[in-house]
Design an enzyme around this catalytic site. Structure first.
Site, PDB file in Angstrom:
ATOM      1  N   ALA A   1     -10.949  -1.956   9.792  1.00 56.44           N
ATOM      2  CA  ALA A   1     -10.702  -0.562  10.152  1.00 56.44           C
ATOM      3  C   ALA A   1     -11.480   0.355   9.229  1.00 56.44           C
ATOM      4  O   ALA A   1     -11.400   0.253   7.995  1.00 56.44           O
ATOM      5  CB  ALA A   1      -9.216  -0.246  10.061  1.00 56.44           C
TER       6      ALA A   1
ATOM      7  N   GLU B   1      -3.221  -7.788  -7.449  1.00 59.58           N
ATOM      8  CA  GLU B   1      -3.947  -8.025  -8.707  1.00 59.58           C
ATOM      9  C   GLU B   1      -5.067  -7.017  -8.914  1.00 59.58           C
ATOM     10  O   GLU B   1      -5.324  -6.574 -10.035  1.00 59.58           O
ATOM     11  CB  GLU B   1      -4.525  -9.445  -8.718  1.00 59.58           C
ATOM     12  CG  GLU B   1      -5.175  -9.843 -10.039  1.00 59.58           C
ATOM     13  CD  GLU B   1      -4.170  -9.951 -11.172  1.00 59.58           C
ATOM     14  OE1 GLU B   1      -4.270  -9.132 -12.111  1.00 59.58           O
ATOM     15  OE2 GLU B   1      -3.299 -10.828 -11.118  1.00 59.58           O
TER      16      GLU B   1
ATOM     17  N   GLY C   1      -9.351  -4.299 -12.485  1.00 60.00           N
ATOM     18  CA  GLY C   1     -10.429  -5.009 -11.805  1.00 60.00           C
ATOM     19  C   GLY C   1     -10.266  -6.518 -11.796  1.00 60.00           C
ATOM     20  O   GLY C   1      -9.279  -7.058 -11.290  1.00 60.00           O
TER      21      GLY C   1
ATOM     22  N   ILE D   1      -9.775  -8.536 -14.277  1.00 64.66           N
ATOM     23  CA  ILE D   1      -8.921  -9.120 -15.309  1.00 64.66           C
ATOM     24  C   ILE D   1      -7.612  -9.589 -14.677  1.00 64.66           C
ATOM     25  O   ILE D   1      -6.902  -8.802 -14.056  1.00 64.66           O
ATOM     26  CB  ILE D   1      -8.608  -8.098 -16.416  1.00 64.66           C
ATOM     27  CG1 ILE D   1      -9.897  -7.595 -17.067  1.00 64.66           C
ATOM     28  CG2 ILE D   1      -7.693  -8.706 -17.467  1.00 64.66           C
ATOM     29  CD1 ILE D   1      -9.678  -6.486 -18.067  1.00 64.66           C
TER      30      ILE D   1
ATOM     31  N   GLU E   1     -16.872   8.907 -10.491  1.00 68.60           N
ATOM     32  CA  GLU E   1     -16.983   9.524  -9.175  1.00 68.60           C
ATOM     33  C   GLU E   1     -17.581  10.925  -9.300  1.00 68.60           C
ATOM     34  O   GLU E   1     -17.607  11.524 -10.376  1.00 68.60           O
ATOM     35  CB  GLU E   1     -15.596   9.628  -8.533  1.00 68.60           C
ATOM     36  CG  GLU E   1     -14.875   8.310  -8.366  1.00 68.60           C
ATOM     37  CD  GLU E   1     -15.472   7.461  -7.262  1.00 68.60           C
ATOM     38  OE1 GLU E   1     -16.241   8.001  -6.441  1.00 68.60           O
ATOM     39  OE2 GLU E   1     -15.159   6.255  -7.222  1.00 68.60           O
TER      40      GLU E   1
ATOM     41  N   ASP F   1      -5.449   8.207 -13.122  1.00 65.77           N
ATOM     42  CA  ASP F   1      -5.692   6.825 -12.726  1.00 65.77           C
ATOM     43  C   ASP F   1      -5.010   5.869 -13.703  1.00 65.77           C
ATOM     44  O   ASP F   1      -4.332   4.923 -13.299  1.00 65.77           O
ATOM     45  CB  ASP F   1      -7.195   6.558 -12.678  1.00 65.77           C
ATOM     46  CG  ASP F   1      -7.528   5.109 -12.405  1.00 65.77           C
ATOM     47  OD1 ASP F   1      -7.539   4.714 -11.227  1.00 65.77           O
ATOM     48  OD2 ASP F   1      -7.761   4.361 -13.382  1.00 65.77           O
TER      49      ASP F   1
ATOM     50  N   LYS G   1      -1.764   3.073 -13.188  1.00 71.40           N
ATOM     51  CA  LYS G   1      -1.821   1.674 -13.622  1.00 71.40           C
ATOM     52  C   LYS G   1      -0.746   1.379 -14.663  1.00 71.40           C
ATOM     53  O   LYS G   1      -0.140   0.296 -14.652  1.00 71.40           O
ATOM     54  CB  LYS G   1      -3.211   1.375 -14.174  1.00 71.40           C
ATOM     55  CG  LYS G   1      -4.310   1.479 -13.130  1.00 71.40           C
ATOM     56  CD  LYS G   1      -5.688   1.394 -13.750  1.00 71.40           C
ATOM     57  CE  LYS G   1      -6.779   1.515 -12.700  1.00 71.40           C
ATOM     58  NZ  LYS G   1      -8.140   1.546 -13.296  1.00 71.40           N
TER      59      LYS G   1
ATOM     60  N   GLY H   1     -15.629  -1.707 -10.350  1.00 72.79           N
ATOM     61  CA  GLY H   1     -16.842  -2.138  -9.671  1.00 72.79           C
ATOM     62  C   GLY H   1     -16.535  -3.013  -8.473  1.00 72.79           C
ATOM     63  O   GLY H   1     -15.463  -3.634  -8.378  1.00 72.79           O
TER      64      GLY H   1
END
Length: 447
Positions: free
Chosen positions: A55, A140, A145, A147, A201, A212, A216, A314
């Protein structure tokens, strides 16, 4: 008492059916890995998997290596078709992802997501829905990322008592601060370079304001302390207000500046969870984390101290984490089971930032005249903030209309945040402090 979850029904008549929501940098990499590694994945899972739909907002755009027939703009229709085994979500953001994933769960699909903002805001709702339906929700890729940090917290250390999770969880801010510390670049120049290299960004607000990292931190704290903690419950400060003088002062004292996420279990069994810049000693492992890498410490009562280090963002690193979850979830579908649920049985309270304990470094300009040090010391003592060391820089003394001024630097012992902030307010109101008071928390020196 709720009835036990209904076991998932594996697709034993043919390949497991997988749908993908989103085909940006991460989504495109995931799609290609599913297609290019089909034989290896089938061998690892015990059953082939088939990518049946992707999608996207624009289905007509050419995407190298991916057939246009896979693409649809009808995300609600895709997740509600009823024969999906796994839905992978890499769109990001809260809406429309929340409703799409709830619909997918309702129709019996297990979920793999990289969406930290959604989990921080509505994680409990999604976990409850998945448990009721007897399907998996794995995530995860939502933190750090490539890790592997979620599975150790969720499974490997679930028999231990975790007391602290601390680390660097945002690659953009770590790159910016690393450039400021290692090259002397200004914040604006380091941010522009990060954007030019694709580490930041075009709108970097979520990163540089700590949003962000706060999302987390809420996920990590929820897992570590078995308590549902929303992203909006996490105190956060970003790095936009740091300047070259802050970094230079830290370097002169043998410190690096890092944006840290810290979640601690306090003595009164509350959870202190926060995101802010901090000075870290050069000999501390976090000080050596360079570029856009992430690093996370876990302290537990039995295992002691563990450190996880690696690329935190990334397309390829994040896709690696997504694929690991996909294999795990697919194996569960083949066996007709769901993995362990996320436990939030403790319901611990989140401590206000004023109750947090830390060491601090304060730097401010004062009148260069007798009695200033005594006056400052009295204010610190009145607020129960103990000063370990004092630095007075006469080399930076400057002429003012009302006399000379010099710069004081004060490193404190551990103090309560509310006491420190009261101390700062009284210092700012005194007649011997000139200008703003710069404050950085200090981590890694002990009490």
């Amino acid at each position: 008492m709720n009835p036990p979850p209904k076991p998932v029904a594996p697709s034993i008549e043919g390949p497991l059916k997988v749908a993908l929501l989103g085909c940006g940098v991460v989504g495109a990499q995931v799609a290609r890995l599913i297609l290019d590694q089909a034989d290896d994945l089938a061998a690892r899972i015990g059953c082939p998997i088939e990518l049946v739909g992707i999608a996207v907002a624009n289905a007509d755009r050419d995407r190298a290596g991916l057939e246009r027939a896979l693409f649809t703009t009808d995300a609600p229709g895709l997740v509600s078709r009823g024969d999906l085994d796994v839905v992978i979500e890499v769109i990001g953001g809260v809406d429309p992802c929340r409703e799409l994933l709830l619909t997918a769960i309702e129709h019996g699909a297990s979920i793999v997501t990289a969406n930290k903002a959604l989990l921080a805001a509505h994680g409990q709702e999604l976990f409850d829905a998945a448990e009721r339906r007897g399907v998996d929700l794995y995530f995860e890729a939502a933190v750090a990322g490539a890790i592997p940090i979620i599975r150790p917290l969720r499974e490997s250390l679930v028999g231990d008592a975790i007391t602290e999770v601390m680390g660097i969880v945002n690659g953009t801010t770590n790159y910016i601060l690393d450039q400021m510390c290692s090259t002397g670049a200004s914040f604006a120049d380091a941010l522009a370079e990060a954007q030019s290299l694709g580490f930041a960004e075009a709108d970097p607000t979520a990163d540089i304001e700590g949003l962000d990292a706060a999302a987390k931190a809420s996920i990590l704290a929820s897992l570590a302390f078995h308590t549902r903690i929303r992203g909006d419950e996490v105190y956060h400060e970003g790095i936009a207000d740091l300047d070259s003088s802050d970094v230079a002062a830290a370097l002169a004292m043998g410190f690096q500046v890092k944006l840290l996420a810290i979640a601690e279990l306090t003595d009164d069994d509350t959870v202190s969870v926060r995101v802010h810049p901090a000075m870290v000693p050069n000999d501390h492992p976090l000080a050596s984390v360079k570029g856009a890498n992430n690093a996370i410490f876990i302290h537990s009562r039995e295992a002691g101290s563990l450190m996880f280090l690696g690329p935190g963002a990334g397309g390829a690193p994040t896709a690696s984490a997504v694929m690991g979850d996909l294999v795990t979830v697919a194996r569960n579908r083949v066996r007709g089971v769901a993995g362990p649920a996320t436990s939030t049985y403790c319901a611990r309270k989140v401590a206000p930032i004023g109750e947090a304990m830390s060491r601090y470094f304060l730097r401010f300009e004062v009148r260069d005249e007798p009695g200033v040090l005594a006056g400052a010391a009295q204010i610190f003592a009145e607020h129960r903030v103990s000063v370990q060391t004092v630095q007075q820089s006469t080399a930076e003394a400057v002429a003012r209309d009302d006399g000379l001024s010099a710069t004081l630097g004060m490193l404190t012992h551990e103090a309560r945040e509310a006491d420190l902030q009261s101390c700062v307010r009284d210092l700012a109101a005194s007649d011997f402090v000139c200008g703003a008071i710069r404050v950085l928390r200090v981590v890694g020196l002990g009490a």
